[in-house]
Design an enzyme around this catalytic site. Sequence first.
Site, PDB file in Angstrom:
ATOM      1  N   MET A   1       0.777  -1.315  -0.064  1.00 52.59           N
ATOM      2  CA  MET A   1      -0.143  -0.097   0.497  1.00 52.59           C
ATOM      3  C   MET A   1       0.547   0.607  -0.004  1.00 52.59           C
ATOM      4  SD  MET A   1      -3.213  -1.279   1.740  1.00 52.59           S
ATOM      5  CE  MET A   1      -2.965  -0.613   3.589  1.00 52.59           C
ATOM      6  N   GLY A   2       2.361   0.991  -0.689  1.00 50.87           N
ATOM      7  CA  GLY A   2       2.853   2.287  -1.046  1.00 50.87           C
ATOM      8  C   GLY A   2       3.101   3.027   0.464  1.00 50.87           C
TER       9      GLY A   2
ATOM     10  N   GLY B   1      11.548  -2.652   5.435  1.00 49.77           N
ATOM     11  CA  GLY B   1      10.447  -3.965   4.973  1.00 49.77           C
ATOM     12  C   GLY B   1      10.285  -4.432   3.857  1.00 49.77           C
ATOM     13  N   HIS B   2       9.592  -3.446   2.837  1.00 46.67           N
ATOM     14  CA  HIS B   2       9.375  -3.569   1.650  1.00 46.67           C
ATOM     15  C   HIS B   2      10.345  -3.870   0.495  1.00 46.67           C
ATOM     16  CE1 HIS B   2       5.626  -0.872   3.154  1.00 46.67           C
ATOM     17  NE2 HIS B   2       5.608  -2.051   2.556  1.00 46.67           N
TER      18      HIS B   2
ATOM     19  N   ASP C   1       2.424  -9.061   9.162  1.00 52.43           N
ATOM     20  CA  ASP C   1       1.077  -9.633   8.976  1.00 52.43           C
ATOM     21  C   ASP C   1       0.787 -10.720   8.999  1.00 52.43           C
ATOM     22  OD1 ASP C   1      -0.124  -6.553   9.265  1.00 52.43           O
ATOM     23  OD2 ASP C   1       1.401  -6.195   7.218  1.00 52.43           O
TER      24      ASP C   1
ATOM     25  N   SER D   1       4.969   0.953   7.701  1.00 50.17           N
ATOM     26  CA  SER D   1       4.680   2.313   7.345  1.00 50.17           C
ATOM     27  C   SER D   1       3.839   3.570   8.148  1.00 50.17           C
ATOM     28  CB  SER D   1       3.437   1.771   5.880  1.00 50.17           C
ATOM     29  OG  SER D   1       4.313   1.139   5.233  1.00 50.17           O
TER      30      SER D   1
ATOM     31  N   LEU E   1       6.917   2.895   1.397  1.00 47.85           N
ATOM     32  CA  LEU E   1       7.696   2.049   1.059  1.00 47.85           C
ATOM     33  C   LEU E   1       8.662   2.535   2.073  1.00 47.85           C
ATOM     34  CD1 LEU E   1       7.722   0.993  -2.587  1.00 47.85           C
ATOM     35  CD2 LEU E   1       6.155  -0.021  -0.756  1.00 47.85           C
ATOM     36  N   HIS E   2       9.423   0.579   2.746  1.00 50.77           N
ATOM     37  CA  HIS E   2      10.015   0.821   3.716  1.00 50.77           C
ATOM     38  C   HIS E   2      11.280   0.113   3.279  1.00 50.77           C
ATOM     39  CE1 HIS E   2       7.973  -1.478   5.954  1.00 50.77           C
ATOM     40  NE2 HIS E   2       6.933  -0.866   5.976  1.00 50.77           N
TER      41      HIS E   2
ATOM     42  N   GLN F   1     -10.341  -2.390   3.353  1.00 51.41           N
ATOM     43  CA  GLN F   1      -9.900  -3.351   4.502  1.00 51.41           C
ATOM     44  C   GLN F   1      -9.911  -2.047   5.189  1.00 51.41           C
ATOM     45  OE1 GLN F   1      -5.708  -3.729   2.326  1.00 51.41           O
ATOM     46  NE2 GLN F   1      -5.023  -3.456   3.732  1.00 51.41           N
TER      47      GLN F   1
HETATM   48  O1  PAF Z   1      -0.363  -5.548   3.347  1.00 49.54           O
HETATM   49  C1  PAF Z   1      -0.676  -4.941   2.590  1.00 49.54           C
HETATM   50  O2  PAF Z   1       0.540  -3.880   2.743  1.00 49.54           O
HETATM   51  C2  PAF Z   1      -1.940  -4.635   2.440  1.00 49.54           C
HETATM   52  O3  PAF Z   1      -2.970  -5.436   3.213  1.00 49.54           O
HETATM   53  C3  PAF Z   1      -1.880  -5.379   1.212  1.00 49.54           C
HETATM   54  C4  PAF Z   1      -1.374  -7.716   1.589  1.00 49.54           C
HETATM   55  C5  PAF Z   1      -0.933  -4.744  -0.276  1.00 49.54           C
HETATM   56  C6  PAF Z   1      -3.240  -5.684   0.592  1.00 49.54           C
HETATM   57  O4  PAF Z   1      -3.599  -4.014  -0.039  1.00 49.54           O
END
Ligand code: PAF
Length: 282
Positions: A30-31, A36-37, A152, A188, A33-34, A61
């Site tokens: 979901m942008g 972890g991504h 998560d 984030s 970014l850090h 969500q």
């Molecule tokens: O973990 C996330 O960033 C979000 O829940 C995901 C998996 C991109 C779905 O929107």
Amino acid sequence: MEVLKNKKNLLDFVERNKEMGKRIGFAPTMGALHNGHLSLYEEARKENDLVISSIFVNPTQFNNAEDLEKYPRNMERDILILEKSGLVDAVYIPEVTDIYPEKTESQHYDFDGLENEMEGKSRPGHFDGVGTVVEELFRQVQPDNAYFGEKDYQQLAIIKKMVEKKKLPIKIKGVPIYRADNGLALSSRNQRLSEERREAAKIIYETLIKVNDWFRVITIPEIKERVADIIDEQRGMQLEYFLIADEDTLKETDFFYKDKNFRAFIVVVVDGVRLIDNMHLD
Ligand code: PAF
């Protein structure tokens, strides 16, 4: 790196690469970014010919309009991070209508009860939203492997369950939690905390380390009491929940069983920012 700004661009890109027999690794985000991504992309790089990421703040969500509004967004910065990393071949930035052509609404999923535990109780409808967006992204991106952070953990379990139930030909890979030097799990949401509060929030990780030391030494209710006391003593922090659960069913337990894997899960609200963490217990 290619920036794919709509579904058509993505589908063309995927088709071209599939025809060449390329194996695709995918990490949706979901942008904001850090590192972890970046650790997801690093894993994906090792196991695939091509890495695709997506950036989409999925409205369905969020069960709280304020949380959705406050979610950090900075597309230019994110694209720069991706470009500089050299880890990603293409980033997909869909429009809302690319994901939700009719109504911006979730489908309803049965994840065999995984959705009713922990975050499912605190955030009703959250996992239907996650399932909906991830299933749609999977159908469009058609990855061979998809990467999700263990921070998560419940989301990771639910996505594995969805892929199994829908019989999608995708391998789901969990990537260990990426922590800052002080132990705080990268998120984030950390961007919404001052440096001083990020430093204070390391207590969450330190508490999990203590839980691991106490595990099978004192009872689980005693561990829960100690955790509540530690967080209560911190200024501006509230414990939303702490529990120990079976790693497979995610069901909370008050007893240890042999031959089962357990994990501690914690959510602490620090100055109004909800921080989540977990740890496998040895
Ligand atoms: O973990 C996330 O960033 C979000 O829940 C995901 C998996 C991109 C779905 O929107």
